[in-house]
Scaffold this motif. Structure first.
Motif, mmCIF file in Angstrom:
data_model
loop_
_atom_site.group_PDB
_atom_site.id
_atom_site.type_symbol
_atom_site.label_atom_id
_atom_site.label_comp_id
_atom_site.label_asym_id
_atom_site.label_seq_id
_atom_site.Cartn_x
_atom_site.Cartn_y
_atom_site.Cartn_z
ATOM 1 N N LEU A 176 0.835 -1.205 0.000
ATOM 2 C CA LEU A 176 0.000 0.000 0.000
ATOM 3 C C LEU A 176 0.868 1.253 0.000
ATOM 4 O O LEU A 176 0.610 2.201 -0.752
ATOM 5 C CB LEU A 176 -0.930 -0.011 1.218
ATOM 6 N N ILE A 177 1.904 1.255 0.801
ATOM 7 C CA ILE A 177 2.808 2.409 0.866
ATOM 8 C C ILE A 177 3.537 2.596 -0.471
ATOM 9 O O ILE A 177 3.667 3.716 -0.967
ATOM 10 C CB ILE A 177 3.799 2.261 2.042
ATOM 11 N N VAL A 178 3.992 1.495 -1.072
ATOM 12 C CA VAL A 178 4.683 1.572 -2.362
ATOM 13 C C VAL A 178 3.736 2.121 -3.438
ATOM 14 O O VAL A 178 4.116 3.000 -4.227
ATOM 15 C CB VAL A 178 5.256 0.193 -2.773
ATOM 16 N N TYR A 179 2.494 1.639 -3.484
ATOM 17 C CA TYR A 179 1.524 2.126 -4.476
ATOM 18 C C TYR A 179 1.227 3.609 -4.264
ATOM 19 O O TYR A 179 1.146 4.376 -5.220
ATOM 20 C CB TYR A 179 0.228 1.321 -4.424
ATOM 21 N N ALA A 180 1.069 4.017 -3.019
ATOM 22 C CA ALA A 180 0.800 5.432 -2.728
ATOM 23 C C ALA A 180 1.981 6.295 -3.135
ATOM 24 O O ALA A 180 1.810 7.356 -3.753
ATOM 25 C CB ALA A 180 0.487 5.613 -1.249
ATOM 26 N N ALA A 181 3.187 5.858 -2.812
ATOM 27 C CA ALA A 181 4.383 6.620 -3.176
ATOM 28 C C ALA A 181 4.521 6.706 -4.697
ATOM 29 O O ALA A 181 4.859 7.764 -5.242
ATOM 30 C CB ALA A 181 5.628 5.978 -2.562
ATOM 31 N N ALA A 182 4.249 5.604 -5.394
ATOM 32 C CA ALA A 182 4.326 5.605 -6.858
ATOM 33 C C ALA A 182 3.319 6.597 -7.446
ATOM 34 O O ALA A 182 3.643 7.332 -8.378
ATOM 35 C CB ALA A 182 4.081 4.205 -7.405
ATOM 36 N N ALA A 183 2.106 6.640 -6.898
ATOM 37 C CA ALA A 183 1.085 7.575 -7.390
ATOM 38 C C ALA A 183 1.529 9.020 -7.180
ATOM 39 O O ALA A 183 1.360 9.862 -8.069
ATOM 40 C CB ALA A 183 -0.248 7.314 -6.695
ATOM 41 N N VAL A 184 2.125 9.311 -6.039
ATOM 42 C CA VAL A 184 2.598 10.671 -5.754
ATOM 43 C C VAL A 184 3.745 11.031 -6.694
ATOM 44 O O VAL A 184 3.763 12.123 -7.275
ATOM 45 C CB VAL A 184 3.028 10.802 -4.270
#
Length: 179
Positions: free
Chosen positions: A17-25
């Motif tokens: 979840l953190i990796v996906y959120a960081a990628a989106a940002v």
């Protein structure tokens, strides 16, 4: 969903979840700063139709058939596709239409008319209740609303929506009873 159901080892789903959120940002920052990156990630509009000629490759690439295109055209108000000069498939999946200049709706400027500036409207009554914050922003008070309702022979509880403008005009949309 896995994060919500994984009660014993939530580290892996949380990390994902953190990796996906960081990628989106990061992708958001990159596309905001670089036009080339924006074009690469979001794509560019596809020309489906131009000057009466349809682009079969663009239709095929978009996985759009002619029946769906005609339906979307009708929904947009173009029952005669001969009125369309340009049809673009935007990167968000919507189709934009540009009519021929002589077929577009006339604007006040086309007619040499200079209308008054648009006024702001305030939804001061919703579901039989006065929205005090909106009423305050409109510059009117509760007694003004009550006078307007009395003048138009309405009770507050019967009003679904009441909209006023800065000029003091209150449009009332009552609830339809009995259906």
């Amino acid at each position: 969903a896995e994060l919500a159901t994984e009660l014993e080892n939530p580290e892996k789903p949380l990390t994902a979840l953190i990796v996906y959120a960081a990628a989106a940002v990061v992708i958001g920052i990159i596309t905001n700063r670089s036009t080339a990156a924006r074009r690469f990630i979001n794509g560019t509009p596809a020309i489906l139709m131009k000057n009466g000629r349809m682009n079969r490759r663009a239709f095929k690439h978009a996985k759009l058939d002619i029946d769906e295109f005609l339906m979307i055209s009708r929904v947009a108000g173009y029952f005669n596709i001969g009125d369309i000069r340009l049809a673009l498939l935007e990167h968000n999946g919507k189709i934009s239409f540009q009519p021929y200049s002589d077929l577009r709706p006339a604007s006040p400027a086309d007619l040499g008319i200079h209308p008054e500036k648009a006024v702001s409207f305030y939804e001061i009554i919703k579901d039989g209740r006065i929205d005090e914050n909106t009423l305050k922003r409109s510059g009117f008070d509760r007694s003004w609303v009550e006078r307007q309702l009395a003048a138009q022979h309405y009770a507050l509880k019967d009003i679904m929506l009441g909209v006023c403008d800065k000029n003091g005009s209150l449009a009332i949309y009552p609830e339809e009873k009995g259906k």
